[in-house]
Design an enzyme around this catalytic site. Structure first.
Site, PDB file in Angstrom:
ATOM      1  N   SER A 313      39.109  31.570  41.562  1.00 35.75           N
ATOM      2  CA  SER A 313      40.480  31.520  42.046  1.00 35.75           C
ATOM      3  C   SER A 313      40.578  30.635  43.269  1.00 35.75           C
ATOM      4  O   SER A 313      39.660  30.581  44.091  1.00 35.75           O
ATOM      5  CB  SER A 313      40.958  32.930  42.401  1.00 35.75           C
ATOM      6  OG  SER A 313      42.222  32.889  43.032  1.00 35.75           O
ATOM      7  N   LYS A 319      36.337  35.841  43.535  1.00 34.38           N
ATOM      8  CA  LYS A 319      36.713  36.157  42.154  1.00 34.38           C
ATOM      9  C   LYS A 319      35.872  35.351  41.169  1.00 34.38           C
ATOM     10  O   LYS A 319      35.637  34.163  41.362  1.00 34.38           O
ATOM     11  CB  LYS A 319      38.193  35.854  41.925  1.00 34.38           C
ATOM     12  CG  LYS A 319      38.774  36.522  40.687  1.00 34.38           C
ATOM     13  CD  LYS A 319      40.302  36.364  40.664  1.00 34.38           C
ATOM     14  CE  LYS A 319      40.942  37.252  39.616  1.00 34.38           C
ATOM     15  NZ  LYS A 319      40.532  36.882  38.262  1.00 34.38           N
TER      16      LYS A 319
END
Length: 461
Positions: A313, A319
């Site tokens: 991300s 992430k």
């Protein structure tokens, strides 16, 4: 000095870029059909090999001068030595052209003729009369389609074998690691992760066999059919000798095909692509299974982890996303679209010739080569890096209600269902609900509900 030279064909003079190896017909097509992907390089290489074989066979059958035949073969060999990038500088045409691939066939004829002139300026080699001797676009192009497709399939199969080996390694490593099974996206009885992966491996093994078996239908070549399948302007047994010659070049057991079928129908390509599509659908299923099992890390299934290949991300730090699975899914979506296009195009065998040949072969090769390309990354950067979160698997098995199935042979289906509902409604674990029901004792439960034994992991699969 002019940047152009003048070439001519049956329609008149054409300006051709001075240093281009192609001629008038290629130049006309370059301007008349400037849209869409370029003709695939595998088709071009197949056509060049067909021209070389035709020259050799024609010399053997004494229908072309030995000097001319040898020169055509030399020119073809020189082109085939080039890298794909270098080679395709001489073949600028797009797939959205005549449905027979005539302009590409002539592009190959013209380029070989010009290379032959570079080799021996004193021997005239004509594109139509010499390079295209005993041929027509109508039989050379479908022959090249089958050959190019086989070459592509033969590049795909090793990638599938590699994926199977990686899956089999995971299968062996995690054969006794128990987890909860799922059907209808709901909890089911226990299984092992190794058993789950064995299903994936077997699926790909079957698909590999489907593709390999179907691709054998591509061994039939319609070369020698010329314009409508009758073999007009060819010598006796030209087709037989061509199939032998091309078989030697590609180390394939090519066969003489019914020419009227081979020119008008591409059902073999359509069927083989159907097997590729089936493989693709299974790969999407497996990719999605992996994505779901790796979901989380704390708000999903979280049963496995996959490699962190890149940040997931631009705004959420740390992430990790299942990007290889997503890339696979997009390739599969393209393959499904290609399959629809091929099926539609195969219906257009109007009388003696299918006139959607370029789009059929472009879609076929796009599917196979895209799948070949993504498979190595999907295998090495995702599947091979799978690691099991055993604690999470054990937690989900312990909390599952479907292990109650092991009680059914002892207390009956309805009483077992009653226990499962009591555990669900009372928000207790299954063992507590079973004991409170009075149908089983704690020792009975522990003796009968053994998740690993419920998987029958010791049975031969």
């Amino acid at each position: 000095m002019s940047d152009y030279r003048i070439e001519s064909d049956t329609l008149g003079n054409v300006k051709v870029p001075k240093n281009a190896l192609w001629g008038a017909q290629t130049e006309r097509s370059r301007h008349n059909f400037p849209v869409g992907p370029k003709m695939p390089v595998l088709v071009i290489r197949a056509l060049i090999n067909i021209k070389a074989s035709a020259a050799e066979v024609s010399v053997q059958q004494k229908t072309i001068e030995k000097q001319k035949g040898a020169l055509i073969e030399k020119a073809a060999a020189r082109l085939l030595e080039l890298s794909d990038e270098q080679l395709m500088q001489n073949f600028p045409l797009h797939i959205y052209q005549t449905g027979s691939g005539t302009q590409t066939n002539m592009n190959v004829n013209e380029v070989i003729a010009h290379v032959a002139k570079q080799i021996d300026p004193n021997t005239e080699i004509l594109p139509n009369d010499d390079v295209n001797h005993s041929q027509s676009s109508n039989d050379t192009f479908p022959t090249a389609m089958n050959i190019a497709s086989l070459v592509a399939i033969n590049q795909l199969l090793p990638e599938l074998q590699h994926l199977i080996k990686v899956m089999q390694r995971l299968q062996k490593k995690y054969w006794d690691v128990v987890k909860i099974g799922r059907t209808h996206l709901q909890d089911a009885t226990p299984m092992t992760f190794g058993q789950e992966v064995s299903g994936w491996a077997s699926t790909i093994q079957h698909d590999l066999q489907f593709v390999a078996d179907n691709s054998k239908s591509l061994l039939g070549l319609p070369i020698g059919g010329t314009a409508v399948g009758t073999g007009l302007n060819t010598a006796q047994n030209f087709d037989v000798e061509m199939v032998k010659n091309l078989g030697d070049k590609y180390h394939e057991p090519f066969e003489v095909e019914n020419k009227f079928y081979g020119l008008a129908s591409h059902s073999a390509l359509t069927m083989t692509h159907g097997a590729v599509r089936t493989l693709a659908t299974d790969l999407m299923k497996i990719a999605n299974d992996i994505k779901f099992l790796a979901s989380g890390p704390r708000a999903g299934y979280g049963e496995i982890t996959i490699p962190a290949n890149e940040p997931g991300s631009s705004i959420m730090p740390g992430k990790v996303n299942p990007t290889q699975g997503e890339a696979m899914d997009m390739v599969v979506a393209r393959i499904m679209g290609n399959d629809t296009t091929i099926e539609m195009a195969n219906t257009q065998g109007n009388f003696e010739m299918n006139v959607y040949k370029p789009i059929i072969i472009e879609c076929f090769l796009d599917s196979v080569q895209s799948l070949t390309g993504i498979l190595s990354h999907f295998t090495d950067l995702m599947v091979d890096g799978i690691e099991v979160n055993q604690d999470r698997m054990e937690e989900l098995v312990h909390n599952s209600l479907m292990t109650v199935t092991a009680l059914s042979p002892h207390i009956g289906y309805h009483r077992a269902a009653e226990i499962a509902q009591a555990a669900l409604n009372g928000k207790t674990d299954l063992r507590q609900a079973a004991v409170e029901s009075g149908y089983v004792t704690g020792s009975d439960f522990d003796k009968w509900v053994k998740p690993l034994e419920m998987t029958n992991h010791n049975r031969k699969q």
